[in-house]
Design a protein around this motif. Structure first.
Motif, PDB file in Angstrom:
ATOM      1  N   PHE A  83      37.759  17.737 106.331  1.00  8.69           N
ATOM      2  CA  PHE A  83      37.095  18.611 107.299  1.00  8.69           C
ATOM      3  C   PHE A  83      37.273  20.078 106.908  1.00  8.69           C
ATOM      4  CE2 PHE A  83      37.067  21.177 111.160  1.00  8.69           C
ATOM      5  CZ  PHE A  83      35.878  20.789 111.747  1.00  8.69           C
TER       6      PHE A  83
ATOM      7  N   THR B  13      34.017  22.354 105.806  1.00 10.78           N
ATOM      8  CA  THR B  13      33.599  23.499 106.620  1.00 10.78           C
ATOM      9  C   THR B  13      33.939  24.832 105.976  1.00 10.78           C
ATOM     10  OG1 THR B  13      35.689  23.369 107.854  1.00 10.78           O
ATOM     11  CG2 THR B  13      33.780  22.231 108.791  1.00 10.78           C
TER      12      THR B  13
ATOM     13  N   SER C 164      35.121  22.139 115.299  1.00 11.95           N
ATOM     14  CA  SER C 164      33.940  22.734 114.677  1.00 11.95           C
ATOM     15  C   SER C 164      33.214  23.694 115.608  1.00 11.95           C
ATOM     16  CB  SER C 164      32.980  21.629 114.219  1.00 11.95           C
ATOM     17  OG  SER C 164      32.511  20.892 115.336  1.00 11.95           O
TER      18      SER C 164
END
Length: 523
Positions: free
Chosen positions: A206, A210, A277
């Motif tokens: 992750f 990102t 997020s």
């Protein structure tokens, strides 16, 4: 740009990548035994904690390929001296770990070979570009089991506190939670270890996907670890409360609560990453500003390239040397082993306590078990697990071996002592265990490796390395313990008397079983 110029540019970009890929492949082939062991571990149905390892390997290769495809200019040939030193050091660590039969050390060193190789050949910039695929694979290596006991105890304490906070009386003994309706033991599949080793690579993926900066990435990683622990606590709490409310008759208590854990983990981590997020500020992300700067590495010098080449050659020669040393001839027994009928004044006799009192040894080439008694002392059980040639899966020092049956006896304490046995001083590990009924038992155990005694596992490993260099591969785990109930002080006197009278005969029996191994050794 004409076709010839374009072809030259393509070749100039692809040649360093091809060299690096070829060296990575060559390293994987040279250390193929360790790689094969990892793949076998990942695919085994007995080690589900790391069954995601094969997926991590595929993901690492895909991510590395994607990075190289998108940024070919980042992977030039830039010989790096610290990388060369790291490569040789890691290869030597792998070699020593392999000779000492320390599987975890060999597997960790195998993983570290690849970051070291990229650093040595292509420099720090390439390592930074490939950090995610290089780091990801470590979560498929079985080193995380060291957290199993802390997780077990931490989960038990938090669940007990939450039960008390909710008005349910609970007593905590170690990792066992006792309620009025029954007991709940935090078993290996309840510690949350399986979820933890999945949560950590998910957090890294992750963060990499990102584009989180280093600081926020560490914060996210730590938060994912905490979230994994919390979800497992909730799972255990649900099971315990369900058992308390249904008099231990609930499905989660009698049938299955593992599926509940994975369901909570899946939903909980999905919510966690979705929330992360949406909530993390933009300043946490790498915006790409300044990334257009071309990496101006110093020109590759011939001397540096030569040093890196020598380091690579040394790293590839290490597994060859280990194979030569490990190929020492296996010493076979002169005859079928059997417990001697007499050890000094101690005479062999039959008892049903042997199976229940003995240890558990995996992969032993031969095993001697017998009980002995003299005129004035309690019976003594002797157990010798003999390994004519130590090799992976057939080791005297291994976590799967135990000098007592853990299903029948509970570990209480241990200490290391020196015991006088006639003219010999034997280093032993004294273990105190207890049965469910409260009966206690004293166990003396030690290793005999290549003709030398050791009580500490590390010393036994070093003796094994010395024996291997000398051409002697034999080892034995020796256990002596009293049979039947007895006070600890009385058991120690009995075991002392037994070793004083029986140890010389016992060691002669061992040397006879090993045959001419001592004569074959050259140091």
């Amino acid at each position: 740009m004409n076709a010839t110029t374009a072809n030259l540019v393509l070749q100039s970009r692809s040649a360093p990548i091809a060299v690096l890929a070829a060296l990575v492949l060559l390293t994987a082939v040279a250390y193929r035994d360790t790689l094969a062991g990892l793949i076998e571990l990942w695919l085994s149905s007995d080690t589900v904690d790391y069954s995601h390892g094969s997926l991590l390997l595929v993901l690492s290769l895909l991510l590395a390929g994607r990075t190289v495809w998108r940024e070919p200019d980042a992977f030039g040939i830039r010989p790096n001296l610290p990388g060369a030193a790291a490569l040789v050091t890691t290869a030597l660590i792998w070699g020593v770990s392999s000779l000492l039969l320390i599987e975890v050390g060999a597997r960790l060193a195998f993983w570290l070979l690849f970051p070291s190789l990229v650093l040595a050949v292509s420099g720090w910039h390439s390592v930074r570009r490939l950090w995610l695929p290089l780091v990801l694979l470590v979560f498929g290596i079985p080193v995380w089991s060291v957290f199993n006991e802390p997780l077990r105890l931490g989960t038990a304490h938090v669940v007990t506190w939450l039960l008390g906070f909710g008005g349910i009386t609970a007593l905590l003994e170690g990792s066992t939670i006792t309620l009025s309706v029954g007991k709940f033991y935090i078993a290996d599949n309840c510690t949350g270890m399986r979820q933890l080793v999945v949560a950590m690579p998910l957090a890294l993926l992750f963060a990499g996907w990102t584009g989180l900066r280093v600081g926020p990435g560490i914060l996210l990683f730590a938060s994912a670890v905490g979230m994994s622990f919390l979800l497992n606590v909730i799972r255990i709490l649900i099971v315990v409360v369900a058992g308390a409310m249904t008099d231990m008759q609930h499905y989660f208590v009698k049938e299955d609560h593992v599926s509940l854990g994975w369901m909570l983990f899946g939903v909980g981590m999905l919510v966690f990453f979705l929330a992360a997020s949406h909530l993390m500020p933009r300043r946490w992300l790498v915006t790409g500003e300044g990334t257009a700067k071309k990496n101006k590495a110093p020109p590759a010098r011939a001397s540096m390239g030569l040093v890196v080449g020598m380091a690579m050659a040394a790293a590839l020669l290490v597994p060859v040397g280990v194979s030569v040393l490990m190929a020492a001839p296996v010493v076979a027994a002169d005859r079928v082993l059997a417990p001697p009928s007499r050890l000094g004044e101690w005479v062999s006799f039959e008892t049903r306590e042997v199976h229940r009192s003995g240890g558990r040894f995996t992969g032993a080439d031969d095993e001697i078990t017998g009980t002995y008694i003299n005129s004035g002392d309690r019976p003594v059980l002797v157990q010798i697990a003999l390994y004519y040639s130590q090799r992976p899966g057939h080791e005297a020092v291994a976590w799967v071996n135990s000098p007592f049956d853990s299903e029948s006896w509970r570990f209480l304490s241990d200490e290391y002592r020196q015991i006088e046995a006639g003219d010999t001083v034997i280093p032993i590990r004294e273990i105190l265990v207890a049965s469910p009924s409260g009966q206690r038992r004293v166990i003396w155990t030690w290793y005999r490796v290549a003709g030398n005694n050791a009580a500490v596992a590390t010393n036994a490993k070093l003796l094994g390395l010395r024996g291997l260099i000398c051409g002697r591969t034999d080892a034995a785990s020796i256990v002596v313990t009293t049979v039947g109930p007895a006070e600890a002080a009385d058991s120690r006197k009995t075991l002392q008397a037994f070793l004083a009278g029986a140890e010389p005969t016992l060691m002669r029996q061992l040397e006879h079983a090993i045959g001419n191994a001592a004569a074959q050794s050259w140091c």
